[in-house]
Design an enzyme around this catalytic site. Structure first.
Site: not given
Ligand code: AMP
Ligand code: TRP
Length: 342
Positions: A119, A200, A203
Site C-alpha cells: 500500500k 487477487k 476491493k
Molecule cells: P478486505 O476486502 O481486504 O477488507 O477483506 C475482507 C475479508 O475478505 C478478509 O477476510 C479477506 O481475507 C477476505 N478476502 C478479500 N479478498 C478476497 C479474495 N479475493 N478471496 C478470498 N477472500 C478474500
C-alpha cells in the site's frame, strides 16, 4: 455433589473494512463462512471503519459504505441475535488497546508487513496510521480473547503479528491475552481477479471494469463480467494448479464453492464443453446465489434507522466484553483505573 462447569464456546473475531463494495471474494473467502460458524461459536463481526481511514475516505461515502457493509453482513445471513455485529469506532476500547499495544510493538515488525509495503509503494507520503494498521487489528482481536480469526490468505501475516504482540505483552505483564489462530479455508481463500488471474480479487480495484463481481451487481452485469473473464487459449476444463490455467481454475473454484459439488462431478459435467459454456453456467450459478442477498439488502438499506439501532445494540454487546478487558490491560501496565484501590 455436582460441580458445574460452564464451557465457553470458542470465540471468533473478524472484520471487513467499509471501503468500497464487497465482492464475490469477500463473500466466498469470508462472509459465507462466518454464517456457517454462527451456532458453534461465539462470534464478533466488526466493520472496521478505523482501519478504513488509513486510506483517504470521503466522510459521506464512508458513512454510506459502513451502512452498506452492515446491511450486506445481515443480507448474507449473519444474524444479530446469534452474532455480535458492530462498528469498530463505536467501541472506544479498540483505540485505547491499539495505543497500549503500540508501546510494546517494535517498529521493525510493522515495516516488514507485506500489506503495508504494497500500500505504501509509489506513494509520496504515507500516513502513520497505515503503518500502525496491524496493531489496531491486533487490538481488535485481543480485546475479545478470540481463539479463531477466519480470514482470507492475505491476512495470515497480520494474525501472526497479533500472536507475537500478545506473547510479548504476556511475557512482560503476565498472562493477559489468548493467542489467536488464523482460520483459512482450503478452498476460496484467494479468489482471483476476473480480468487478471495473477491478481487477487480486491476491493481497491473492484471498480475497474471486469475485475470483480460485486455482491450488489445486477444479473446482467454479473453475466457480462463473467463472460469477459480472462482464461487461456486451451480447452481443458479441469481443476489445475498450473499458472497458465489460473483463470479457468478460478472459475471452477467459484462454481465448486457455490454449488457444493465434488470436483470430479464438475469436471465430468464440463467434459468436452468449451470455456463459453463454463462461463454461461457459472454466471447463472452466481446470479442465483446473489439474488436473495440483493433482495434482502434492498429491504435493509431502506431503513437506516433500524440498521443503526441493530449496530448500536451490537456495540453494547461488544463493549460488555471489551470494556472489562481494556481495564484489565490498563491495570497490568500500571494505569490507575477508577474504582480500583490497589
Ligand atoms: P478486505 O476486502 O481486504 O477488507 O477483506 C475482507 C475479508 O475478505 C478478509 O477476510 C479477506 O481475507 C477476505 N478476502 C478479500 N479478498 C478476497 C479474495 N479475493 N478471496 C478470498 N477472500 C478474500
Ligand atoms: N485487515 C483486515 C482486512 O483487510 C480487516 C480486519 C481488521 C480484521 N481487524 C480485523 C480481520 C480483525 C480479522 C480480525 O481484511
Amino acid at each position: 455433589m455436582t460441580i458445574e462447569v460452564t464451557v465457553r464456546r470458542p470465540r471468533v473475531f473478524s472484520g471487513v473494512q467499509p471501503s468500497g463494495t464487497l465482492h464475490l471474494g469477500n463473500y466466498l473467502g469470508a462472509l459465507r463462512r462466518w454464517v456457517e460458524l454462527q451456532d458453534e461459536k461465539e462470534n464478533y463481526f466488526c466493520i472496521v471503519d478505523m482501519h478504513a481511514i488509513t486510506m483517504r475516505q470521503d466522510p459521506i461515502e464512508l458513512r454510506r459504505s459502513t451502512r452498506e457493509v452492515a446491511a450486506l453482513y445481515l443480507a448474507c445471513g449473519l444474524d444479530p441475535q446469534r452474532s455480535t455485529i458492530f462498528v469498530q469506532s463505536q467501541v472506544r476500547a479498540h483505540a485505547e488497546g491499539c495505543w497500549i499495544l503500540n508501546c510494546v510493538t517494535p517498529l521493525g515488525w510493522l515495516e516488514r508487513m507485506t500489506q503495508f509495503k504494497t500500500k505504501a509503494k509509489h506513494r509520496e507520503s504515507v500516513v502513520l496510521g497505515l503503518l500502525d494498521y496491524p496493531v489496531l487489528q491486533a487490538a481488535d482481536i485481543l480485546l475479545y480473547d478470540a481463539e479463531e480469526v477466519p480470514v482470507g490468505e492475505d491476512q495470515k501475516q497480520h494474525i501472526e503479528l497479533t500472536r507475537n504482540i500478545a506473547q510479548r505483552f504476556n511475557h512482560r505483564f503476565g498472562d493477559t491475552f489468548t493467542l489467536p489462530q488464523a482460520v483459512i479455508p482450503a478452498s476460496g481463500a484467494r479468489i482471483r481477479a476476473l480480468n487478471d488471474p495473477m491478481k487477487k480479487m480486491s476491493k481497491s480495484e473492484a471498480h475497474v471494469r471486469g475485475h470483480a463481481v460485486q455482491l450488489l451487481d445486477t444479473p446482467d452485469v454479473i453475466r457480462a463480467v463473467i463472460r469477459r473473464a480472462v482464461t487461456d487459449s486451451g480447452r481443458e476444463i479441469q481443476f489445475s494448479d498450473a499458472q497458465e490455467k489460473a483463470g479457468v481454475n478460478n472459475l471452477l473454484e467459484i462454481y465448486e464453492l457455490l454449488t457444493a459439488q465434488r470436483r470430479d462431478v464438475i469436471e465430468e459435467h464440463f467434459a468436452g464443453k468449451g470455456y463459453g459454456m463454463l462461463k454461461k453456467d457459472l454466471a447463472e450459478v452466481v446470479v442465483e446465489a446473489l439474488r436473495p442477498i440483493r433482495k434482502h439488502y434492498d429491504a435493509l438499506i431502506a431503513d437506516s434507522a433500524e440498521l443503526d439501532s441493530i449496530l448500536a445494540a451490537g456495540a453494547d454487546r461488544a463493549r460488555a466484553v471489551a470494556e472489562p478487558k481494556i481495564e484489565e490491560i490498563k491495570r497490568k501496565v500500571g494505569f490507575i483505573v477508577p474504582q480500583d484501590t490497589t
